[in-house]
Scaffold this active site. Structure first.
Site, PDB file in Angstrom:
ATOM      1  N   ALA A  60       0.689  -0.879  -0.057  1.00 47.89           N
ATOM      2  CA  ALA A  60       0.044  -0.070   0.152  1.00 47.89           C
ATOM      3  C   ALA A  60       1.004   1.493  -0.169  1.00 47.89           C
ATOM      4  O   ALA A  60       2.041   1.024   0.445  1.00 47.89           O
ATOM      5  CB  ALA A  60      -0.987   0.072   0.890  1.00 47.89           C
ATOM      6  N   GLY A 102       0.348  -5.494   0.827  1.00 45.53           N
ATOM      7  CA  GLY A 102      -0.668  -6.079   0.436  1.00 45.53           C
ATOM      8  C   GLY A 102      -0.382  -5.706  -1.349  1.00 45.53           C
ATOM      9  O   GLY A 102      -0.923  -6.817  -2.143  1.00 45.53           O
ATOM     10  N   GLU A 105       0.167  -9.550  -0.814  1.00 47.68           N
ATOM     11  CA  GLU A 105      -1.525 -10.066  -0.472  1.00 47.68           C
ATOM     12  C   GLU A 105      -2.186 -10.511  -1.039  1.00 47.68           C
ATOM     13  O   GLU A 105      -3.328 -11.455  -1.482  1.00 47.68           O
ATOM     14  CB  GLU A 105      -1.781  -9.280   0.803  1.00 47.68           C
ATOM     15  CG  GLU A 105      -1.016  -9.307   2.359  1.00 47.68           C
ATOM     16  CD  GLU A 105      -1.970  -8.390   3.165  1.00 47.68           C
ATOM     17  OE1 GLU A 105      -1.381  -7.186   2.966  1.00 47.68           O
ATOM     18  OE2 GLU A 105      -2.179  -8.252   3.903  1.00 47.68           O
ATOM     19  N   GLU A 125       4.941  -4.960   7.379  1.00 49.85           N
ATOM     20  CA  GLU A 125       3.857  -4.270   8.206  1.00 49.85           C
ATOM     21  C   GLU A 125       4.501  -4.059   9.497  1.00 49.85           C
ATOM     22  O   GLU A 125       4.180  -2.953   9.908  1.00 49.85           O
ATOM     23  CB  GLU A 125       2.132  -4.626   8.359  1.00 49.85           C
ATOM     24  CG  GLU A 125       2.160  -4.528   6.457  1.00 49.85           C
ATOM     25  CD  GLU A 125       2.055  -5.659   5.545  1.00 49.85           C
ATOM     26  OE1 GLU A 125       2.766  -6.286   5.568  1.00 49.85           O
ATOM     27  OE2 GLU A 125       1.634  -6.223   4.820  1.00 49.85           O
TER      28      GLU A 125
HETATM   29  C1  LIG Z   1      -8.741  -4.496   7.144  1.00 51.97           C
HETATM   30  C2  LIG Z   1      -7.978  -3.626   6.715  1.00 51.97           C
HETATM   31  C3  LIG Z   1      -7.361  -3.985   5.601  1.00 51.97           C
HETATM   32  C4  LIG Z   1      -5.539  -3.008   5.552  1.00 51.97           C
HETATM   33  C5  LIG Z   1      -4.808  -2.956   4.306  1.00 51.97           C
HETATM   34  C6  LIG Z   1      -3.384  -2.678   4.621  1.00 51.97           C
HETATM   35  C7  LIG Z   1      -2.407  -3.338   3.464  1.00 51.97           C
HETATM   36  C8  LIG Z   1      -1.077  -3.747   4.049  1.00 51.97           C
HETATM   37  O1  LIG Z   1      -0.961  -4.825   4.022  1.00 51.97           O
HETATM   38  C9  LIG Z   1      -0.084  -2.559   4.284  1.00 51.97           C
HETATM   39  C10 LIG Z   1       0.355  -2.598   3.356  1.00 51.97           C
HETATM   40  O2  LIG Z   1       0.766  -2.753   2.638  1.00 51.97           O
HETATM   41  S1  LIG Z   1       2.050  -1.186   4.202  1.00 51.97           S
HETATM   42  C11 LIG Z   1       3.436  -1.627   2.837  1.00 51.97           C
HETATM   43  C12 LIG Z   1       4.021  -2.724   3.098  1.00 51.97           C
HETATM   44  N1  LIG Z   1       5.406  -2.428   1.636  1.00 51.97           N
HETATM   45  C13 LIG Z   1       6.254  -2.295   2.407  1.00 51.97           C
HETATM   46  O3  LIG Z   1       6.413  -2.102   3.325  1.00 51.97           O
HETATM   47  C14 LIG Z   1       7.201  -1.641   1.685  1.00 51.97           C
HETATM   48  C15 LIG Z   1       8.389  -0.538   2.397  1.00 51.97           C
HETATM   49  N2  LIG Z   1       9.146  -0.309   1.333  1.00 51.97           N
HETATM   50  C16 LIG Z   1      10.447  -0.583   1.217  1.00 51.97           C
HETATM   51  O4  LIG Z   1      10.827  -1.774   1.943  1.00 51.97           O
HETATM   52  C17 LIG Z   1      11.424  -0.116  -0.248  1.00 51.97           C
HETATM   53  O5  LIG Z   1      11.266   0.853  -0.375  1.00 51.97           O
HETATM   54  C18 LIG Z   1      11.690  -0.830  -1.325  1.00 51.97           C
HETATM   55  C19 LIG Z   1      12.390  -2.181  -0.995  1.00 51.97           C
HETATM   56  C20 LIG Z   1       9.712  -1.175  -1.633  1.00 51.97           C
HETATM   57  C21 LIG Z   1      12.302  -0.323  -2.409  1.00 51.97           C
HETATM   58  O6  LIG Z   1      13.253   0.072  -1.619  1.00 51.97           O
HETATM   59  P1  LIG Z   1      14.546   1.109  -2.638  1.00 51.97           P
HETATM   60  O7  LIG Z   1      15.744   1.002  -1.011  1.00 51.97           O
HETATM   61  O8  LIG Z   1      15.032   0.904  -3.690  1.00 51.97           O
HETATM   62  O9  LIG Z   1      14.002   2.605  -2.266  1.00 51.97           O
HETATM   63  P2  LIG Z   1      13.388   3.263  -1.398  1.00 51.97           P
HETATM   64  O10 LIG Z   1      14.762   4.859  -1.428  1.00 51.97           O
HETATM   65  O11 LIG Z   1      13.082   2.938  -0.116  1.00 51.97           O
HETATM   66  O12 LIG Z   1      11.883   4.294  -2.153  1.00 51.97           O
HETATM   67  C22 LIG Z   1      12.184   4.928  -3.086  1.00 51.97           C
HETATM   68  C23 LIG Z   1      11.254   5.606  -2.377  1.00 51.97           C
HETATM   69  O13 LIG Z   1       9.836   5.292  -2.593  1.00 51.97           O
HETATM   70  C24 LIG Z   1       9.294   5.702  -0.816  1.00 51.97           C
HETATM   71  N3  LIG Z   1       8.701   4.407  -0.723  1.00 51.97           N
HETATM   72  C25 LIG Z   1       8.389   3.239  -0.426  1.00 51.97           C
HETATM   73  N4  LIG Z   1       7.579   2.925   0.255  1.00 51.97           N
HETATM   74  C26 LIG Z   1       6.841   3.055  -0.128  1.00 51.97           C
HETATM   75  C27 LIG Z   1       5.501   2.914   0.188  1.00 51.97           C
HETATM   76  N5  LIG Z   1       5.172   1.444   0.716  1.00 51.97           N
HETATM   77  N6  LIG Z   1       4.073   4.170   0.399  1.00 51.97           N
HETATM   78  C28 LIG Z   1       5.542   5.051   0.164  1.00 51.97           C
HETATM   79  N7  LIG Z   1       6.380   5.089  -0.315  1.00 51.97           N
HETATM   80  C29 LIG Z   1       6.755   4.265  -0.093  1.00 51.97           C
HETATM   81  C30 LIG Z   1      10.439   5.935  -0.513  1.00 51.97           C
HETATM   82  O14 LIG Z   1       9.872   6.220   1.349  1.00 51.97           O
HETATM   83  C31 LIG Z   1      11.303   6.649  -1.033  1.00 51.97           C
HETATM   84  O15 LIG Z   1      10.958   7.918  -1.366  1.00 51.97           O
HETATM   85  P3  LIG Z   1      11.842   8.879  -0.879  1.00 51.97           P
HETATM   86  O16 LIG Z   1      13.171   9.159  -0.059  1.00 51.97           O
HETATM   87  O17 LIG Z   1      11.371  10.059  -1.960  1.00 51.97           O
HETATM   88  O18 LIG Z   1      12.750   8.234  -2.421  1.00 51.97           O
END
Ligand SMILES: CCCCCCCC(=O)CC(=O)SCCNC(=O)CCNC(=O)[C@H](O)C(C)(C)COP(=O)(O)OP(=O)(O)OC[C@H]1O[C@@H](n2cnc3c(N)ncnc32)[C@H](O)[C@@H]1OP(=O)(O)O
Ligand SMILES: NC(=O)C1=CN([C@@H]2O[C@H](COP(=O)(O)OP(=O)(O)OC[C@H]3O[C@@H](n4cnc5c(N)ncnc54)[C@H](O)[C@@H]3O)[C@@H](O)[C@H]2O)C=CC1
Length: 783
Positions: A60, A102, A105, A125
């Protein structure tokens, strides 16, 4: 957002929301529309869901999930889930990159999952203070069992494609063109019955053991993540997976609501964004110098000087990132030991080819061609200056010269060179190949390019780089000073070291201050205090009151322990404290000259020399003898008992040491301290509030530019519990600045000579004006 196309009977939905294809409400809406269209179209007999660009959806979108768009986001997510789970046409997810939260999921709700070998899946999460609330806690246990599901969800760990295949989470690993393969796979399963493909219809394989597993995990979680509510709540949700699916989903939704509205979820999401925001650095004294304007130098090869604990760890980090390393050491035995450690660690990581990037040497001229040097010799200013003088002559003029000092003056080190603009601090944390923090320190003359280079280096080697200013101890160790002092003062007043450790560990730290000192070595702080002339190797400096230094309260207990040879439990392998060796002092403290193997009693040598450091220096630079000081220093502590605790042979469990307890009791008596009962709350407040108060000074002086920089330093370098968001976040959002001020006022009135309890002017000012820590600083905050 979600591109729709058809390949004969197969409809393909490609999520297109760069860079991570995260689910916003619009993306989810587009997915719902795509699914409806595919279901309506009689020509479509199967569906493929994939991610466009570098990844399958990474979960998400956090900014939407945490903001006002949360409700529509969640309702759209549930709608997608329902459409997928009940769809009468087979749905195949084609996974590449990172299928997280998500995203994973959604894949679990589908009927088939294909993945490329490099794909990673996870439910992270818990790190955001939440649970996998789109069915993850209900579907995962139905595939892998409650035991594995608890392990995967409460750790949020990555599952590589091959492991996912073994666990039954993916059906096939695809070597070639993923989309092409997925389309042909979808075609091959068209018309097959779907009921047994729906994970929601399965039962949990180890349902009969659920209570037993849950009980065992609860204990581990309480030990490992004390105070954090998300892991335990995840367990509760997984426990409900043995119920009928709809009931389990309802329980998951309730628990998700509870977590999403908790302060800990907000704190952990702050940590997530802060970890990324520290990359957007700017020079506290000149905002025009920042991550946008300053260009880093490309670093391909690094010299590491000193192959001790830190040098070896730093070398491993650099090699793992693919950099070339020249490791220099003056002590052959130490160099061999470091090579063995490096080899072993890289082998464990299956990265033996990285050893070919390493050159080891005892000859400084081998550093002539490196792009950068990181110095990690003993913590002694004279020695470091000497080393930098040498490096300045030997290395190429454009090379960056960095010091891993844990608190010495970077400007003084830089002044030993003719290139102070290229001198900078790179403070790694032990073990350097494990700890994520890299505290980068700019000096008065450090150029913008040099700062940009070390900040880029942090990213290159997978660390979290935080830029800070130059002062004794920089940010992290400087703030630790008041914390440690207050912990000692608490001993004077009546608590035992174990009481302090327990209270701090209950707050969530992995280790209290005394166990930590035992582990790191009590001699480290002792040497620093000797260098600062707060004490000497023989006791307090002449004509100095026992309990005061420079007008401030001082607790000499650690010095007294060091004088007794109680230097702490060293991190070296096989290190243990033997009860029998406790009083055996002279045998431990010696220096052996390699020339004739004779052994000298260090105490007697010290009687003729100024300080221990100076003695070591003299010996290092003497031609006629090779010093085994490092080894001997390690020996000293290997055989010496710990500072405050006793460790049985082979064990790292700290046990109260009656000798130390007696010593503290005698000390109290000698100095007229009356033992009183002190609550855990007072212990935590006095230790942590004094640390946080120092954080306000650090901000006030511009040593750290933002509160989040301090938080990241403490979270990634000092084991501050993640679920609280870091010291500055915690105090502002959970405790409240006003309460902090009032508590400090109360304590400082009671202890007027504990200067670190005097509220900082910045704190007073912020309380008076209603200011906020998040508003301080230079870059736009996302929060
Ligand atoms: C009954 C109720 C139902 C509820 C339902 C809820 C649903 C759920 O289950 C809730 C969820 O999905 S919560 C989200 C789960 N996903 C995560 O935690 C992934 C987090 N991101 C990562 O691990 C790394 O960014 C990742 C490994 C993906 C990539 O790493 P990198 O090192 O390549 O890149 P980053 O520098 O970390 O990220 C690049 C830019 O993207 C932003 N960002 C990352 N994940 C985001 C996300 N999930 N949402 C929004 N922005 C996100 C990050 O902040 C960064 O931004 P900038 O610093 O501005 O470049
Ligand atoms: N140990 C720790 O937890 C941390 C230490 N530091 C800092 O890192 C530096 C090194 O610390 P450790 O690795 O713990 O020390 P250490 O005592 O394990 O290693 C220092 C090494 O430097 C070598 N050495 C001494 N003089 C040398 C010279 N002129 N040229 C080349 N090598 C020389 C010694 O032989 C020894 O092997 C210190 O400045 C320390 O304050 C920083 C963060 C954490």
């Amino acid at each position: 957002m979600a591109e729709y196309s058809t390949y004969g009977s197969v409809a393909v939905l490609q999520v297109n929301n760069p860079p991570l294809n995260t689910f916003t409400r619009h993306v989810l809406q587009a997915l719902v529309s795509g699914l409806e269209r595919a279901q309506r179209d009689p020509a479509v007999r199967s569906i493929v869901i994939a991610g466009k660009g570098p990844t399958f959806p990474a979960g998400a979108d956090l900014e939407e999930l945490l903001g006002t768009a949360a409700a529509p986001l969640l309702s759209n997510l549930r709608m997608v889930d329902k459409h997928v789970d009940t769809c009468q046409k087979p749905i195949v997810c084609a996974i590449h990159g990172t299928a997280l939260g998500g995203g994973f999921e959604l894949a679990l709700a589908s009927h088939y999952r294909l993945a490329v070998p490099s794909a990673t899946l996870s439910l992270p999460e818990v790190h955001l203070g939440m649970l996998p609330g789109a069915g993850g806690t209900q579907r995962l246990p139905r595939v892998v069992g409650v035991k594995s599901a608890i392990q995967l969800i409460t750790s949020g760990q990555d599952i590589k494609a091959q492991q996912a295949l073994t666990l039954g989470l993916v059906d096939k690993i695809v070597q070639g063109d993923l989309l092409k393969e997925a389309v042909s796979f979808a075609r091959s399963v068209e018309g097959r019955p779907l009921e047994d493909r729906r994970i929601s219809q399965r039962t949990v394989p180890d349902a009969d053991k659920v209570d037993e597993v849950v009980e065992a995990t609860r204990k581990t979680i309480l030990r490992k993540a004390r105070g954090a509510i998300a892991p335990l709540t995840c367990v509760q949700a997984i426990q409900a997976s043995v119920l009928p699916f709809a009931a389990g989903m309802a329980r998951e939704a309730d628990l998700m609501t509870y977590l999403m509205t908790s302060w800990q979820a907000a704190a952990q999401q702050y940590v997530f964004f802060s970890e990324r925001e520290v990359r957007q650095w700017s020079h506290p004294r000149d905002k025009h110098i920042n991550f946008r304007t300053a260009k880093p130098t490309v670093i391909k090869s690094v010299g590491v000087v000193g192959a001790g604990t830190m040098g070896a760890g730093i070398t491993i980090s650099l090699l793992q990132a693919g950099l070339k390393v020249v490791l220099l050491e003056v002590n052959k035995k130490q160099l061999d030991k470091a090579i063995a450690v490096i080899q072993k660690t890289l082998r464990q990581k299956s990265a033996s080819q990285k050893m070919s990037q390493l050159t080891t040497t005892m000859d400084y001229s081998q550093l002539s061609d490196v792009d950068m040097v990181i110095e990690a010799v003993f913590e002694n200013l004279r020695l470091k200056k000497e080393v930098f003088r040498k490096l300045d002559v030997i290395t190429k003029p454009q090379a960056v010269l960095a010091s891993n000092t844990s608190g010495l003056d970077i400007d003084k080190i830089a002044a030993a060179t003719k290139r102070p603009d290229k001198v900078v601090g790179t403070h790694f944390f032990s073990p350097a190949n494990v700890m994520r923090l890299l505290e980068n320190i700019y000096g008065k003359k450090t150029s913008a390019e040099t700062v940009a280079t070390v900040m880029q280096l942090a990213t290159t080697i997978g660390k979290v780089g935080v830029l800070v200013g130059n002062c004794a101890g920089f940010v992290g160790n400087r703030m630790l000073g008041p914390y440690r002092s207050e912990a000692l003062f608490l001993l004077e007043e009546g608590v035992d070291p174990q009481d302090v450790d327990r209270a701090i560990e209950e707050f969530g730290f992995p280790m209290g201050p005394f166990r930590m000192t035992d582990l790191a070595g009590n001699d480290i702080g002792w040497r620093r205090r000797i260098e600062a002339r707060l004490t000497t190797e023989h006791g307090p400096p002449p004509d100095t009151p026992a309990l005061y230094r420079r007008g401030d309260r001082y607790c000499p207990l650690p010095d007294m322990l060091c004088l007794q040879g109680r230097l702490g439990q060293k991190t070296g392998a096989g290190c243990m404290m033997l009860q029998e060796a406790k009083d055996d002092l002279t045998e431990n403290i010696y220096i052996r000259f390699r020339t004739d193997g004779s052994v000298f009693d260090l105490r007697r040598l010290l009687a003729h020399t100024k300080t221990l450091e100076e003695l070591i220096l003299d010996l290092l630079f003497a031609d006629d003898c090779a010093l085994l000081a490092h080894t001997e220093a390690a020996l000293m502590s290997h055989h010496a008992p710990s500072m405050c605790n006793r460790y049985d042979p082979g064990s790292r469990t700290a046990l109260p040491d009656p000798v130390v307890l007696q010593m503290i009791q005698d000390y109290r008596q000698e100095h007229g301290f009356k033992k009183r009962t002190i609550s855990s709350q007072e212990i935590v407040e006095r230790c942590l509030y004094s640390l946080i108060n120092e954080g306000f000074h650090v901000l006030d002086e511009g040593i750290a530019s933002r509160a989040l920089d301090i938080d990241v330093i403490y979270l990634f370098g000092y084991g501050w519990p993640r679920h609280t968001g870091g010291p500055m976040y915690y105090v502002e959002r959970v405790i409240g600045l006003e309460k902090l001020l009032r508590s400090l006022e109360t304590y400082s009135a009671r202890y007027p000579n504990h200067s670190h309890l005097q509220p900082s002017p910045l704190l007073r000012d912020m309380v008076a004006k209603g200011g906020s820590l998040a508003a301080l600083g230079t870059t736009d905050s996302k929060l």
